[in-house]
Design an enzyme around this catalytic site. Structure first.
Site, PDB file in Angstrom:
ATOM      1  N   TYR A  81       6.929 -18.873   5.325  1.00 27.31           N
ATOM      2  CA  TYR A  81       7.728 -17.753   5.829  1.00 27.31           C
ATOM      3  C   TYR A  81       9.180 -18.142   6.065  1.00 27.31           C
ATOM      4  O   TYR A  81      10.066 -17.292   6.004  1.00 27.31           O
ATOM      5  CB  TYR A  81       7.085 -17.157   7.086  1.00 27.31           C
ATOM      6  CG  TYR A  81       5.805 -16.430   6.737  1.00 27.31           C
ATOM      7  CD1 TYR A  81       5.847 -15.245   6.003  1.00 27.31           C
ATOM      8  CD2 TYR A  81       4.568 -16.952   7.066  1.00 27.31           C
ATOM      9  CE1 TYR A  81       4.681 -14.603   5.618  1.00 27.31           C
ATOM     10  CE2 TYR A  81       3.391 -16.309   6.692  1.00 27.31           C
ATOM     11  CZ  TYR A  81       3.460 -15.134   5.972  1.00 27.31           C
ATOM     12  OH  TYR A  81       2.309 -14.494   5.582  1.00 27.31           O
ATOM     13  N   GLY A  92       0.832  -1.207   0.000  1.00 29.38           N
ATOM     14  CA  GLY A  92       0.000   0.000   0.000  1.00 29.38           C
ATOM     15  C   GLY A  92       0.863   1.252   0.000  1.00 29.38           C
ATOM     16  O   GLY A  92       2.075   1.201  -0.208  1.00 29.38           O
ATOM     17  N   THR A 128       9.739 -11.837  -7.640  1.00 29.38           N
ATOM     18  CA  THR A 128       8.566 -12.664  -7.355  1.00 29.38           C
ATOM     19  C   THR A 128       9.018 -14.079  -7.140  1.00 29.38           C
ATOM     20  O   THR A 128       9.557 -14.707  -8.053  1.00 29.38           O
ATOM     21  CB  THR A 128       7.523 -12.627  -8.485  1.00 29.38           C
ATOM     22  OG1 THR A 128       6.715 -13.808  -8.375  1.00 29.38           O
ATOM     23  CG2 THR A 128       8.144 -12.591  -9.852  1.00 29.38           C
ATOM     24  N   ASP A 186       7.241 -16.512  -6.804  1.00 31.93           N
ATOM     25  CA  ASP A 186       6.343 -17.441  -7.523  1.00 31.93           C
ATOM     26  C   ASP A 186       6.732 -17.643  -8.982  1.00 31.93           C
ATOM     27  O   ASP A 186       6.152 -18.489  -9.653  1.00 31.93           O
ATOM     28  CB  ASP A 186       4.899 -16.906  -7.508  1.00 31.93           C
ATOM     29  CG  ASP A 186       4.321 -16.852  -6.112  1.00 31.93           C
ATOM     30  OD1 ASP A 186       4.953 -17.400  -5.198  1.00 31.93           O
ATOM     31  OD2 ASP A 186       3.235 -16.273  -5.944  1.00 31.93           O
TER      32      ASP A 186
END
Ligand code: ATP
Ligand code: MG
Length: 484
Positions: free
Chosen positions: A377, A165, A218, A220
């Site tokens: 994590y 954010g 990333t 992923d």
């Protein structure tokens, strides 16, 4: 065929015609910028390298496979040092910011940007922005030097801190202007690269001589175009420890089942590669391949078969797999989002573990022992392994060469095994996913011997996901880049 946007897709004609998806350059919007000889030209270490400098017209084809309409396919600009640079060394005020979730290798990229700027280009004004995008306007900066960053690659996380954010384009660009920053290095995932793209647009609108370079982060591996993102190899390697533990637990109990949840919100690359690497996994479930649990050909039937055959089994499940099944079962679930607006997923590992236990507790009962491991994590927090460290080093060097050469609005990445500059719009248009009609997923199914869990309509849908190259060039939204 030149678009009006700040990104240009150029058709290079001639016998070896191809389409170049070019990246913007500062001279696209600032006239008569002075150039300087690349300082590397007087560095004896580089003068011995044959063809060290990359020719300005060098490009890299996205695919080796050719197509009749575009014989040499889509190309990207090759990364590397240029003979001329658009910044004098003492003029550069660079900054580095890290955003989004953690991933192994971020500190290595920070270190290598600082070191490359100093050692190759004599730039020693580098600021670290504290705590993600909002750090530009709400926090202090830190001075980054080769000495300060020397050992940071041995640590996980990011020494600069990160956040979600807080992206306010105007305030961020005001801060860049106020601080006299003229090279911005932005390390982060898909959201961050979108944020970088709007920062670049605003900088261009204000005609500022500021180069914006993205380094995609990333774990992923879900960024389109590029072969592999940094941190992915480390994640696949570290996942082996969790799979191994699940296997040991499963082996040691009567009808032991080990369930391991791995990262992959929308793309199952980590689960797929970790499964292929391990050989102890009997079933891999990813977001791209729908599955069902009850009835003939479903997951429970397969588990029962495996337990009867071997007395144990291991399941790897990506965090985004089966979300539609969870949503159907928990109609009251809230549609929650994180600070960046990403949908918060429900814990599919916990859900599948409960469903398996409930199923085998029902008559005809079958005693099972299930252990669920979520190493997420722990994996994200470790430092990068050797191959990722090399990858991070080359990405950082490419970013520095690109910014010094005046390119902007680009992300660095490996394409077809070569380092390239990819325009932000191309990186941001969609997410890369495992194509379940590709060979790689077929190889996985052959390796685990699991059923595909697909019905005939799923297969047809998967096939229509493939878009021919000609259509890809016409319509960016439908592009599909295979990673096989
Ligand atoms: P990851 O998903 O790998 O953890 P990410 O970069 O996608 O990393 P996000 O939290 O989605 O992580 O975004 C990081 C930053 O980028 C946040 O500060 C967020 O406000 C900003 N951002 C995300 N999407 C946009 C967008 N469309 N436009 C501008 N800024 C964005
Ligand atoms: Mg993201």
């Amino acid at each position: 065929m030149e678009s009006q946007s700040s990104y240009q897709m150029k058709v290079i004609n001639g016998e070896f015609g191809y389409v170049l998806e070019d990246v913007p350059h500062l001279t696209d919007y600032i006239a008569d910028l002075p150039t300087y000889p690349n300082p590397l030209r007087s560095n004896s270490a580089y003068s011995v390298v044959k063809q060290y400098f990359v020719h300005v017209d060098d490009s890299v084809p996205q695919k080796i496979v050719v197509h009749k309409d575009t014989p040499r396919g889509v190309h990207f600009r090759r990364a590397g040092p240029r003979q001329k640079v658009y910044f004098a060394s003492d003029e550069v005020q660079a900054c580095i910011v890290t955003c989004g979730g953690l991933c192994p290798g971020i500190n290595t990229v920070i270190r290598e940007i600082v070191h490359s700027l100093d050692y190759m280009y004599g730039v020693n004004e580098v600021l670290g922005i504290d705590g993600g995008f909002r750090g530009f306007y709400s926090k202090n900066t830190v001075t980054l030097t080769p000495k300060v960053t020397n050992d940071i690659h041995k640590r996980g996380g990011t020494i600069l801190g990160t956040s979600r954010g807080g992206h306010d384009t105007m305030k961020i660009v005001d801060s860049i202007q106020d601080r006299g920053i003229n090279q911005v290095y932005i390390i982060g995932g898909d959201g961050t690269q979108k944020g970088a793209a709007v920062i670049y647009e605003e900088i261009r609108r204000r005609n500022l001589k500021v180069a914006v370079a993205g380094i995609p982060k990333t774990i992923d591996n879900d960024i389109p175009v590029i072969d592999k993102s940094f941190g992915f190899d480390t994640a696949v390697e570290e996942a082996q420890r969790a799979i191994n533990a699940a296997h040991v637990e499963a082996l040691s109990a009567e009808n032991g089942i080990g369930v391991v949840k791995l990262m992959g919100r929308y793309s199952g690359f980590i689960a797929m590669n970790a499964t292929l690497a391990s050989r102890d996994v009997d079933c891999c479930l990813i977001p791209e391949s729908p599955f069902y649990v009850e009835g003939e050909g479903g997951l429970f039937e397969y588990i029962e078969k495996k337990l009867k055959e071997n007395g144990h089994m291991v399941i790897v499940i990506a965090e985004g797999a089966g979300q539609e099944l969870l949503a159907a079962e928990s109609k009251n679930a809230k549609n929650e989002q994180d600070a960046s607006g990403n949908k918060l997923l429900q814990d599919v590992g916990l859900w599948i573990s409960h469903r398996i236990k409930d199923h085998f507790a029902k008559p005809p009962k079958m005693p099972i022992t299930l252990k669920y491991i979520d190493p997420t994590y722990m994996i994200r927090a470790i430092p990068s392994n050797a191959s990722d460290n090399v990858n991070c080093t080359l990405l950082a060097q490419s970013a520095v060469h690109g910014a010094m050469a005046g390119y902007t609005g680009f992300t660095v990445g490996l394409v077809n095994g070569r380092h390239t500059y990819v325009p932000f719009n191309r990186i941001n248009e969609r997410q890369n996913k495992v194509v379940i009609t590709d060979r790689m997923w077929a190889r996985l199914l052959s390796s685990t011997n699991q059923p595909s869990f697909l019905g005939p309509t799923d297969v047809e849908e998967a096939k229509t996901e493939h878009v021919p190259l000609t259509q890809m060039l016409d319509n960016g939204e439908n592009r599909k880049d295979e990673k096989t």
